[in-house]
Design a protein around this motif. Structure first.
Motif, PDB file in Angstrom:
ATOM      1  N   GLY A   5       0.608  -1.121  -0.067  1.00  0.00           N
ATOM      2  CA  GLY A   5       0.079  -0.116   0.072  1.00  0.00           C
ATOM      3  C   GLY A   5       0.816   1.108  -0.029  1.00  0.00           C
ATOM      4  N   ALA A   6       1.993   1.236   0.654  1.00  0.00           N
ATOM      5  CA  ALA A   6       2.825   2.459   0.717  1.00  0.00           C
ATOM      6  C   ALA A   6       3.415   2.694  -0.632  1.00  0.00           C
ATOM      7  CB  ALA A   6       3.872   2.066   1.974  1.00  0.00           C
ATOM      8  N   ALA A   7       3.836   1.580  -1.269  1.00  0.00           N
ATOM      9  CA  ALA A   7       4.264   1.590  -2.498  1.00  0.00           C
ATOM     10  C   ALA A   7       3.556   2.218  -3.636  1.00  0.00           C
ATOM     11  CB  ALA A   7       4.988   0.377  -2.993  1.00  0.00           C
ATOM     12  N   LEU A   8       2.301   1.722  -3.700  1.00  0.00           N
ATOM     13  CA  LEU A   8       1.270   2.235  -4.313  1.00  0.00           C
ATOM     14  C   LEU A   8       0.957   3.717  -4.393  1.00  0.00           C
ATOM     15  CD1 LEU A   8      -1.435  -0.437  -4.296  1.00  0.00           C
ATOM     16  CD2 LEU A   8       0.032  -0.176  -6.375  1.00  0.00           C
ATOM     17  N   GLN A   9       1.123   4.237  -2.969  1.00  0.00           N
ATOM     18  CA  GLN A   9       0.847   5.476  -2.672  1.00  0.00           C
ATOM     19  C   GLN A   9       1.848   6.599  -3.087  1.00  0.00           C
ATOM     20  OE1 GLN A   9      -1.903   6.973   0.744  1.00  0.00           O
ATOM     21  NE2 GLN A   9      -1.668   5.128   1.442  1.00  0.00           N
ATOM     22  N   LEU A  10       3.048   5.943  -2.987  1.00  0.00           N
ATOM     23  CA  LEU A  10       4.424   6.643  -3.169  1.00  0.00           C
ATOM     24  C   LEU A  10       4.235   6.923  -4.593  1.00  0.00           C
ATOM     25  CD1 LEU A  10       6.767   5.467  -0.630  1.00  0.00           C
ATOM     26  CD2 LEU A  10       5.810   7.649  -0.633  1.00  0.00           C
ATOM     27  N   ALA A  11       3.910   5.864  -5.591  1.00  0.00           N
ATOM     28  CA  ALA A  11       3.934   6.207  -6.912  1.00  0.00           C
ATOM     29  C   ALA A  11       3.038   6.928  -7.493  1.00  0.00           C
ATOM     30  CB  ALA A  11       3.828   4.506  -7.593  1.00  0.00           C
ATOM     31  N   ASP A  12       2.026   7.294  -6.541  1.00  0.00           N
ATOM     32  CA  ASP A  12       0.762   8.268  -7.065  1.00  0.00           C
ATOM     33  C   ASP A  12       1.430   9.552  -7.131  1.00  0.00           C
ATOM     34  OD1 ASP A  12      -0.830   6.323  -8.011  1.00  0.00           O
ATOM     35  OD2 ASP A  12      -2.064   6.401  -5.982  1.00  0.00           O
ATOM     36  N   PRO A  13       0.891  10.717  -7.719  1.00  0.00           N
ATOM     37  CA  PRO A  13       1.286  12.103  -7.860  1.00  0.00           C
ATOM     38  C   PRO A  13       0.365  12.740  -6.611  1.00  0.00           C
ATOM     39  CG  PRO A  13      -0.356  11.594  -9.806  1.00  0.00           C
ATOM     40  CD  PRO A  13       0.103  10.348  -8.996  1.00  0.00           C
ATOM     41  N   PRO A  14       0.981  13.723  -6.004  1.00  0.00           N
ATOM     42  CA  PRO A  14       0.204  14.466  -5.088  1.00  0.00           C
ATOM     43  C   PRO A  14      -1.285  14.720  -5.262  1.00  0.00           C
ATOM     44  CG  PRO A  14       2.460  15.323  -5.068  1.00  0.00           C
ATOM     45  CD  PRO A  14       2.166  14.307  -6.474  1.00  0.00           C
ATOM     46  N   GLU A  15      -1.905  14.720  -4.298  1.00  0.00           N
ATOM     47  CA  GLU A  15      -3.401  15.053  -4.470  1.00  0.00           C
ATOM     48  C   GLU A  15      -3.849  16.510  -4.120  1.00  0.00           C
ATOM     49  OE1 GLU A  15      -6.126  12.107  -2.695  1.00  0.00           O
ATOM     50  OE2 GLU A  15      -5.287  10.650  -3.788  1.00  0.00           O
ATOM     51  N   TYR A  16      -4.805  17.077  -5.104  1.00  0.00           N
ATOM     52  CA  TYR A  16      -4.971  18.587  -4.826  1.00  0.00           C
ATOM     53  C   TYR A  16      -6.434  18.779  -4.816  1.00  0.00           C
ATOM     54  CZ  TYR A  16       0.048  19.675  -6.084  1.00  0.00           C
ATOM     55  OH  TYR A  16       1.210  19.488  -5.862  1.00  0.00           O
ATOM     56  N   ILE A  17      -6.851  19.951  -4.263  1.00  0.00           N
ATOM     57  CA  ILE A  17      -8.119  20.244  -4.223  1.00  0.00           C
ATOM     58  C   ILE A  17      -8.187  21.581  -4.848  1.00  0.00           C
ATOM     59  CG2 ILE A  17      -8.856  18.943  -2.235  1.00  0.00           C
ATOM     60  CD1 ILE A  17      -8.563  21.554  -0.650  1.00  0.00           C
ATOM     61  N   GLY A  18      -9.748  22.087  -5.167  1.00  0.00           N
ATOM     62  CA  GLY A  18      -9.903  23.292  -5.934  1.00  0.00           C
ATOM     63  C   GLY A  18     -10.372  23.179  -7.171  1.00  0.00           C
ATOM     64  N   LYS A  19     -10.355  22.076  -7.749  1.00  0.00           N
ATOM     65  CA  LYS A  19     -10.928  21.852  -9.174  1.00  0.00           C
ATOM     66  C   LYS A  19     -12.406  21.458  -9.215  1.00  0.00           C
ATOM     67  CE  LYS A  19      -9.461  19.990 -13.465  1.00  0.00           C
ATOM     68  NZ  LYS A  19      -8.693  18.894 -14.261  1.00  0.00           N
ATOM     69  N   ASP A  20     -12.968  21.310  -8.053  1.00  0.00           N
ATOM     70  CA  ASP A  20     -14.341  20.604  -8.105  1.00  0.00           C
ATOM     71  C   ASP A  20     -15.354  21.552  -8.813  1.00  0.00           C
ATOM     72  OD1 ASP A  20     -13.200  19.066  -6.313  1.00  0.00           O
ATOM     73  OD2 ASP A  20     -14.698  19.217  -4.605  1.00  0.00           O
ATOM     74  N   GLY A  21     -15.480  22.755  -8.844  1.00  0.00           N
ATOM     75  CA  GLY A  21     -16.356  23.515  -9.711  1.00  0.00           C
ATOM     76  C   GLY A  21     -16.108  23.571 -11.045  1.00  0.00           C
ATOM     77  N   TYR A  22     -14.827  23.320 -11.471  1.00  0.00           N
ATOM     78  CA  TYR A  22     -14.558  23.297 -12.806  1.00  0.00           C
ATOM     79  C   TYR A  22     -14.865  21.818 -13.235  1.00  0.00           C
ATOM     80  CZ  TYR A  22     -11.701  22.544 -17.139  1.00  0.00           C
ATOM     81  OH  TYR A  22     -11.165  22.289 -18.347  1.00  0.00           O
ATOM     82  N   ASP A  23     -14.744  20.844 -12.590  1.00  0.00           N
ATOM     83  CA  ASP A  23     -15.130  19.624 -12.899  1.00  0.00           C
ATOM     84  C   ASP A  23     -16.893  19.489 -12.960  1.00  0.00           C
ATOM     85  OD1 ASP A  23     -12.433  18.531 -13.337  1.00  0.00           O
ATOM     86  OD2 ASP A  23     -12.421  17.940 -10.998  1.00  0.00           O
ATOM     87  N   VAL A  24     -17.214  20.010 -11.883  1.00  0.00           N
ATOM     88  CA  VAL A  24     -18.744  20.111 -12.154  1.00  0.00           C
ATOM     89  C   VAL A  24     -19.334  20.565 -13.326  1.00  0.00           C
ATOM     90  CG1 VAL A  24     -20.874  20.979 -11.078  1.00  0.00           C
ATOM     91  CG2 VAL A  24     -19.163  19.958  -9.729  1.00  0.00           C
ATOM     92  N   ALA A  25     -18.763  21.812 -13.606  1.00  0.00           N
ATOM     93  CA  ALA A  25     -19.122  22.453 -14.965  1.00  0.00           C
ATOM     94  C   ALA A  25     -18.753  21.488 -16.242  1.00  0.00           C
ATOM     95  CB  ALA A  25     -18.215  23.856 -15.004  1.00  0.00           C
ATOM     96  N   VAL A  26     -17.562  20.919 -16.161  1.00  0.00           N
ATOM     97  CA  VAL A  26     -17.413  19.903 -17.202  1.00  0.00           C
ATOM     98  C   VAL A  26     -18.568  18.934 -17.505  1.00  0.00           C
ATOM     99  CG1 VAL A  26     -15.982  18.053 -18.158  1.00  0.00           C
ATOM    100  CG2 VAL A  26     -14.889  20.280 -17.238  1.00  0.00           C
ATOM    101  N   TRP A  27     -19.108  18.387 -16.246  1.00  0.00           N
ATOM    102  CA  TRP A  27     -20.289  17.547 -16.442  1.00  0.00           C
ATOM    103  C   TRP A  27     -21.499  18.233 -16.822  1.00  0.00           C
ATOM    104  CZ3 TRP A  27     -20.555  12.598 -16.816  1.00  0.00           C
ATOM    105  CH2 TRP A  27     -19.058  11.774 -16.332  1.00  0.00           C
ATOM    106  N   ALA A  28     -21.576  19.403 -16.400  1.00  0.00           N
ATOM    107  CA  ALA A  28     -22.865  20.127 -17.022  1.00  0.00           C
ATOM    108  C   ALA A  28     -22.850  20.547 -18.470  1.00  0.00           C
ATOM    109  CB  ALA A  28     -22.894  21.599 -16.034  1.00  0.00           C
TER     110      ALA A  28
END
Length: 370
Positions: free
Chosen positions: A111-134
């Motif tokens: 599990g640690a190896a899987l997470q370390l291989a992933d890029p960092p996670e960010y927030i702040g794009k929810d409004g944009y992603d909702v607009a994409v679905w709209a």
């Protein structure tokens, strides 16, 4: 807010002038700025939460079942008598606990190896992603006139008649045409229902789909690998036979496996489901933890009528217990969630439990002796 009267007049006027239905631009997507995702618990990084949550849940839940065993609290729901655990199982409690700890160490490292291989996670794009679905919802409406035309209906005429009373419904029937939905600067905007549907899709339907796809992947992975380990004599003798030393399963024996099998069957299978579906760290934590809970419950040795984990699917403790018996070992390979592969490939046990009469006889003899 758009005035309903002015909206209906605007839509009706546009249609009356035979204005092209798709001559307006789509609403623009909003700008966004990203920031690192905060931890769910301020005092515990999500990285460590994802690693320790399944382990903590495993021991808390399984030791709770062990307490029920020890105190003999619900004997009427037992699948086997306490004496059978001692007489029929070929592994001691210590051996089981030891091997479970080894498998959990492997899970933590993986599990640690899987997470370390992933890029960092960010927030702040929810409004944009909702607009994409709209936007997708708006574009999907453009197929409505054509679909209505297939059954002989004139979408433009219907929308024109409905415009005065129901402008938003008329706009949807016209193919997502809302000339009245604009800002003061004449920039097109989404309808409230489009944004509400987009939020439902983004916040609920997509995560639910990710979870069920991950469940399907894990069930599929485990069914075919588990079945292979019973078909191939070398695989069974070398690896899988260890798990079947427990003829009478109990809760904390759920992860009692050969370390290689535990990694291949459980850890890798869940990891593939997590990676393929693109879950976030918190989603993965919930998936891994729930999978752990389901596995424990499948091995708990009790058929509780009120247990929600045993009610949501017929792949429960009674179902999996059959697989641990000598007379059912070539059936009921599905785990940990659903039984569809057993049903499709005809490996579901169909007879009555072969040990029911023996259990009743032992109980009657024990009662008579008292």
């Amino acid at each position: 807010m758009v005035n309903a009267t002015s909206a209906s007049l605007s839509l009706a006027a546009s249609m009356a002038n035979n204005k092209t239905l798709f001559d307006t631009a789509l609403p623009p997507l909003p700008a966004y700025s990203l920031s690192p995702r905060p931890d769910f618990f301020p005092w515990l990084p999500d990285f460590w939460l994802s690693l320790v949550a399944p382990v903590i849940v495993y021991w808390v839940m399984s030791l709770g079942f062990h307490l029920v065993d020890t105190l003999d609290l619900f004997p009427q729901y037992r699948l086997h008598t306490p004496e059978e655990i001692t007489s029929r199982n070929h592994a001691s409690r210590y051996e089981v606990a030891r091997d479970v700890v080894v498998q959990q160490l492997i899970q933590v490292v993986t599990g640690a190896a899987l997470q370390l291989a992933d890029p960092p996670e960010y927030i702040g794009k929810d409004g944009y992603d909702v607009a994409v679905w709209a936007t997708r919802v708006r574009l999907a409406q453009r197929a409505v006139p054509g679909l209505l035309g297939l059954v002989g209906l004139n979408a433009t005429a219907i929308a024109k008649n409905m415009a005065p009373a129901h402008p938003f419904l008329a706009g949807a029937l016209a193919g997502g045409y809302y000339p009245f939905l604009k800002t003061d600067a004449q920039v097109p905007v989404f309808a409230h229902w489009e944004l509400a549907l987009a939020q439902l899709i983004y916040y609920f339907l997509v995560p639910a789909l990710q979870f069920f796809v991950a469940v399907f992947i894990l069930d599929t992975w485990q069914y075919f690998l588990h079945r292979l380990m019973h078909i191939n004599r070398w695989l069974y003798t070398t690896f899988h036979s260890r798990h079947h030393r427990l003829y009478v399963p109990y809760a904390y024996g759920a992860l009692y496996n050969h370390p290689f099998e535990g990694f291949l069957l459980d850890t890798l299978g869940a990891g593939i489901g997590f990676k393929v579906t693109g879950m976030t760290t918190l989603q993965g934590t919930c998936f891994f933890t729930f999978s752990t809970m389901k596995t424990i419950d499948d091995h708990c040795g009790y058929a509780f009528p009120w247990d929600p984990l045993q009610l949501i699917t017929n792949n429960n403790a009674a179902y999996h217990d059959i697989h641990h018996q000598t007379w059912g070992i070539k059936t009921n390979f599905s785990q940990p969630f659903f039984t569809f592969w057993d049903g499709i490939l005809n490996t579901k046990y169909k007879g009555a439990r072969a040990d029911r009469l023996a259990d009743k006889k032992r109980t009657a003899e024990k009662t008579a002796a008292k």
